[in-house]
Design a protein around this motif. Structure first.
Motif, PDB file in Angstrom:
ATOM      1  N   CYS A 732       0.834  -1.208   0.000  1.00  0.00           N
ATOM      2  CA  CYS A 732       0.000   0.000   0.000  1.00  0.00           C
ATOM      3  C   CYS A 732       0.869   1.257   0.000  1.00  0.00           C
ATOM      4  CB  CYS A 732      -0.928   0.008   1.206  1.00  0.00           C
ATOM      5  SG  CYS A 732      -2.138   1.347   1.098  1.00  0.00           S
ATOM      6  N   CYS A 734       0.305   4.186   1.076  1.00  0.00           N
ATOM      7  CA  CYS A 734       0.192   5.137   2.191  1.00  0.00           C
ATOM      8  C   CYS A 734       1.397   5.011   3.120  1.00  0.00           C
ATOM      9  CB  CYS A 734      -1.088   4.892   2.971  1.00  0.00           C
ATOM     10  SG  CYS A 734      -1.008   3.399   3.974  1.00  0.00           S
ATOM     11  N   GLY A 737      -0.725   3.768   7.214  1.00  0.00           N
ATOM     12  CA  GLY A 737      -1.960   2.993   7.320  1.00  0.00           C
ATOM     13  C   GLY A 737      -3.158   3.783   6.837  1.00  0.00           C
ATOM     14  N   CYS A 738      -4.003   3.135   6.034  1.00  0.00           N
ATOM     15  CA  CYS A 738      -5.171   3.792   5.474  1.00  0.00           C
ATOM     16  C   CYS A 738      -6.248   2.741   5.246  1.00  0.00           C
ATOM     17  CB  CYS A 738      -4.790   4.500   4.165  1.00  0.00           C
ATOM     18  SG  CYS A 738      -4.557   3.362   2.778  1.00  0.00           S
ATOM     19  N   SER A 740      -7.215   1.394   2.623  1.00  0.00           N
ATOM     20  CA  SER A 740      -6.856   0.393   1.622  1.00  0.00           C
ATOM     21  C   SER A 740      -5.973  -0.709   2.192  1.00  0.00           C
ATOM     22  CB  SER A 740      -6.123   1.047   0.449  1.00  0.00           C
ATOM     23  OG  SER A 740      -7.024   1.758  -0.349  1.00  0.00           O
ATOM     24  N   CYS A 741      -5.425  -0.512   3.393  1.00  0.00           N
ATOM     25  CA  CYS A 741      -4.600  -1.585   3.955  1.00  0.00           C
ATOM     26  C   CYS A 741      -5.074  -1.971   5.350  1.00  0.00           C
ATOM     27  CB  CYS A 741      -3.115  -1.227   3.911  1.00  0.00           C
ATOM     28  SG  CYS A 741      -2.656   0.299   4.738  1.00  0.00           S
ATOM     29  N   LYS A 756       1.422  -0.062  10.912  1.00  0.00           N
ATOM     30  CA  LYS A 756       1.525  -0.747   9.621  1.00  0.00           C
ATOM     31  C   LYS A 756       2.880  -1.441   9.438  1.00  0.00           C
ATOM     32  CE  LYS A 756       1.576   0.427   4.708  1.00  0.00           C
ATOM     33  NZ  LYS A 756       1.438   1.507   3.712  1.00  0.00           N
TER      34      LYS A 756
HETATM   35 ZN   LIG Z   1      -2.590   2.041   3.172  1.00  0.00          ZN
END
Ligand SMILES: [Zn+2]
Ligand SMILES: [Zn+2]
Length: 793
Positions: A732, A734, A737-738, A740-741, A756
């Motif tokens: 991912c 980012c 952490g976002c 999408s993950c 993350k």
């Molecule tokens: Zn992410």
């Protein structure tokens, strides 16, 4: 009024050429046209049926249809698992109607009967029309469901030879009243199970037991019906058919119907300027992006359906598209979903066929056989959960020979993000197997009671109900539900109906009714298991394009009172969860790490909710709620690592909670790729030091009592599943952490803490001892915004 048709390549070019959109198309797949292959009509098919088919434009069956017909006529359980619009109905109808026609020559005019099961009433009604088109009128086809007037029911039982119903009605209405169906059951020649891939998880496990009850009663009346199943393409359909019916099955899978070329785009919405929880970058939502694309397609006079995962999303896409189009084009866009009245749905269907309607936002209700054919384009706002559903939805586009366009728009979650960047997982991977677990004692027990109420259960019946049946009977006796007679048979002892204790759709408890406070009008219902998260006080509820706020949730009477409102936000429930291990079934060591599967107890309480701005997801505020905790006994997969491993992975104790929590979130997001579940069907808990394991532990559990087979599948495919999880986090773009993950929309902890980078190190050390790397091949599931039974910490 039929719209002009533009080539799909040109449409896709237009969509991605708009300003700033060039990098959103992550992949384009060109699926070539397929030539038809025909076979002669089997001799056993009656000439009347062949003549009707000819009148409908079918001169010869496709080869897969003929193969299914031949197998059916030999009495073989057969599952026809081919694509949308491949004529599965004719494949099973021709042999069934031929035998029913033979039966009309019996003295009472009903020498043979057949039962048809569909997952929805709408599909059964549709299939009755098809049967009527093919069959001479002396084959009497009739619907038997909750809408059948009482005065017609007796006629159906006595005279109909082809009865179309649904599993719920079979369970509640037909089997308990079997003496009144005696003459029908005595001559039952076929049972058709249509759209059988929809019988998965808890629902599928219930239906499997209902079919066993049906088989038992048929045997008592002296019939052994042949089961004919129709399915979307799935992996290993024969095994699924066997699990569903309990009978060895043969699969017909080679699709010999013709197909026009399809251009399939994978699409990732852009990052927005907005920030989400803890400053995470957020992408534009899939529904919002779908509305942008739909707007442009409608402006290009392209007949398009957008498939979304929830009723709410269907409303949102239609609303936003209408806004963007303005009058008069806005009138040619609408929302469609299961909750509408029949006449409202019919009107929308008609308008789409005629071309008066150019854009329709729909839940998967359309998937279930309601005829919407010959679309120019299909948009999928979010992965529909399985590759089987993906191909079913995409198959709505261009069923005639002309080319068509399909676009999968990624939601901002780990699974969709993984898929739009791994096209091979969609286009080069076989569709997934359907997961169901009929041996789950929570599901089996009430069906044993129902079976005993239908006819006392003997020792000889136990094989039919599977290996756990024998051990359950004494437990049901201790609970005062069954009693054993001197002759060794078990019978139902209570005055209430055994079947009333079982809801096949699995939610448990009566659904909560959503009522408009001012008028008393019933707007719809929501499952009891989802009520705490979906219609708590203060929740935003959408119905037919109107927004409502929940004023009060009355749990005692199962009613949510709502009032019209127009807040600029949506709501998301917050909850707390604890978990304890009841028993461990299996354990495998991965070096020092350890992976287990077993039974757990989960205690969950919704404690508040967040308000998020509609357009951006930005958090506007939080409120507390006072709802009782709910306890769930279910099945879970869990893994532990040792303190030495944490040292090796360079994860200090203060990073451990964030690492485990992040790994848990992403693994829940990716499990649907391996089990046919929904992200909302499962939950998880991560604990730095769990009292039962005395180690850092991550649990993922089934969100339904007794489990549905999803956690078990995770255990079986753990190495591939957790490898995909690790890769999704690591890839991912980012920083910290976002969505999408590692962020989760249903996190009860407000996505805090999450680490993350440490999560990748944690998964690396876990996987270091995993058995060697077969490539991840499997199966699909879902991301969704429909709240299910499970909640995640
Ligand atoms: Zn992410
Ligand atoms: Zn969480």
């Amino acid at each position: 009024m039929s719209p002009r048709h533009r080539p799909p390549e040109a449409l896709l070019a237009t969509l991605s050429a708009s300003r700033g959109r060039s990098d959103r198309l992550t992949h384009t797949e060109h699926l070539p046209a397929r030539q038809a292959r025909y076979a002669p009509w089997p001799e056993a098919i009656r000439p009347e049926i062949v003549a009707s088919a000819l009148a409908l434009g079918v001169a010869q069956p496709w080869a897969h249809q003929a193969e299914a017909m031949n197998l059916a006529k030999t009495g073989q359980t057969v599952v026809l698992a081919t694509g949308t619009a491949s004529g599965k109905s004719l494949g099973y109808l021709a042999p069934v109607l031929s035998d029913l026609l033979d039966g009309t020559e019996a003295r009472n005019g009903r020498g043979a009967t057949a039962l048809y099961l569909a997952p929805t009433k709408a599909l059964a009604a549709d299939q009755r029309r098809r049967a009527a088109e093919l069959a001479p009128t002396r084959v009497r086809a009739a619907l038997y469901d909750g809408d059948t007037p009482p005065e017609e029911r007796e006629w159906v039982r006595q005279y109909a030879s082809y009865v179309l119903t649904n599993p719920d009605m079979l369970h509640r209405g037909i089997l308990p009243a079997h003496p009144r169906w005696a003459s029908f059951l005595k001559t039952l020649k076929y049972v058709v199970v249509d759209e059988c891939h929809t019988y998965r998880g808890v629902f599928g496990s219930h239906v499997a037991q209902v079919l066993r009850r049906l088989r038992r009663l048929c045997a008592r009346y002296g019939s052994t019906p042949t089961f004919l199943l129709a399915s979307a393409t799935t992996a290993d359909p024969a095994a699924t058919a066997q699990r569903l019916t309990g009978l060895p099955a043969v699969a017909v899978t080679e699709d010999c119907s013709p197909r026009g070329p399809l251009v399939f785009g994978l699409w990732e919405p852009p990052l927005t300027e907005n920030v989400g929880e803890h400053g995470a970058p957020v992408r534009r939502t899939a529904t919002s992006e779908a509305a942008y694309l739909l707007t442009e397609l409608v402006e290009n006079n392209t007949r398009t359906v957008v498939f979304v995962r929830s009723r709410r999303a269907a409303e949102l896409v239609a609303l936003q598209t209408q806004d963007q189009l303005g009058r008069p084009l806005a009138d040619r866009v609408a929302a469609y979903r299961g909750g509408y009245l029949a006449e409202e749905r019919r009107a929308l269907e008609r308008d789409l066929h005629s071309g008066r309607l150019l854009g329709l936002a729909s839940t998967s209700a359309l998937e279930l056989g309601v005829d919407v054919s010959g679309l120019d384009a299909v948009l999928m706002a979010g992965y529909p959960g399985t590759r089987a559903s993906l191909w079913q939805q995409a198959g709505r586009a261009g069923r005639e020979a002309q080319g068509a366009l399909a676009i999968l728009i990624a939601r901002d979650d780990p699974l969709d993000t993984y898929l739009v960047h791994h096209p091979e997982a969609l286009f080069d991977t076989p569709v997934e197997a359907t997961v169901l677990d009929p041996d789950n004692p929570h599901i089996l027990a009430p069906h044993l009671c129902a079976a005993a109420a239908e006819l006392p259960l003997g020792e000889s019946d136990l094989d039919l109900f599977g290996p756990s049946a024998g051990a359950l009977l004494p437990i049901l006796e201790r609970r005062g539900l069954l009693r054993r007679r001197g002759d060794g048979t078990w019978y139902w002892t209570r005055r209430d109906r055994a079947v009333d204790g079982v809801d096949l759709r699995g939610s448990g408890g009566s659904p909560v009714q959503i009522v408009e406070a001012e008028t008393g009008r019933l707007l719809g219902t929501v499952d009891a298991s989802a009520a705490h998260t979906a219609v708590h006080e203060g929740a935003v509820h959408l119905h037919q394009g109107r927004t409502y706020l929940v004023r009060d949730l009355d749990l005692e009477h199962s009613v949510a009172l709502v009032e019209p409102a127009d807040p600029p936000y949506t709501t998301a429930a917050r909850d707390i969860t604890s978990i304890s291990v009841l028993s461990t079934d299996t354990t495998v060591d991965w070096g020092e790490a350890r992976l287990s599967f077993g039974s757990v107890e989960v205690v969950n309480q919704v404690v508040g909710y967040l308000r998020k701005r509609i357009s951006t997801g930005e958090i506007l505020g939080e409120s507390k709620l006072d709802l009782p905790p709910r306890t769930l006994r279910t099945r879970a997969v869990w893994w532990t690592v040792t303190e030495d491993q944490l040292l090796d992975a360079d994860i200090p104790f203060d990073q451990l909670p964030g690492a485990a929590h992040a790994a848990e979130h992403a693994s829940i997001g990716l499990l649907p790729l391996f089990a046919t579940c929904d992200r909302w069907d499962i939950g998880g808990v991560s604990v730095p030091l769990h009292p039962d394991t005395q180690l850092p532990t991550v649990f993922v559990y089934d969100g339904h009592s007794g489990g549905a087979g999803f956690a078990e599948r995770g255990f079986q495919r753990a190495a591939q599943w957790l490898t995909a999880t690790r890769d999704a986090i690591a890839a991912c773009e980012c920083e910290r952490g976002c969505p999408s993950c590692v962020q989760s929309p249903k996190c009860g902890n407000g996505n805090d803490p999450l680490d993350k980078a440490a999560a990748v190190r944690l998964l690396d050390i876990l996987l270091a001892g995993a058995p060697g790397g077969e490539p991840a091949d499997a199966p699909g599931g879902t991301a969704g915004d429909v709240a299910g039974g499970a909640q995640e910490e």
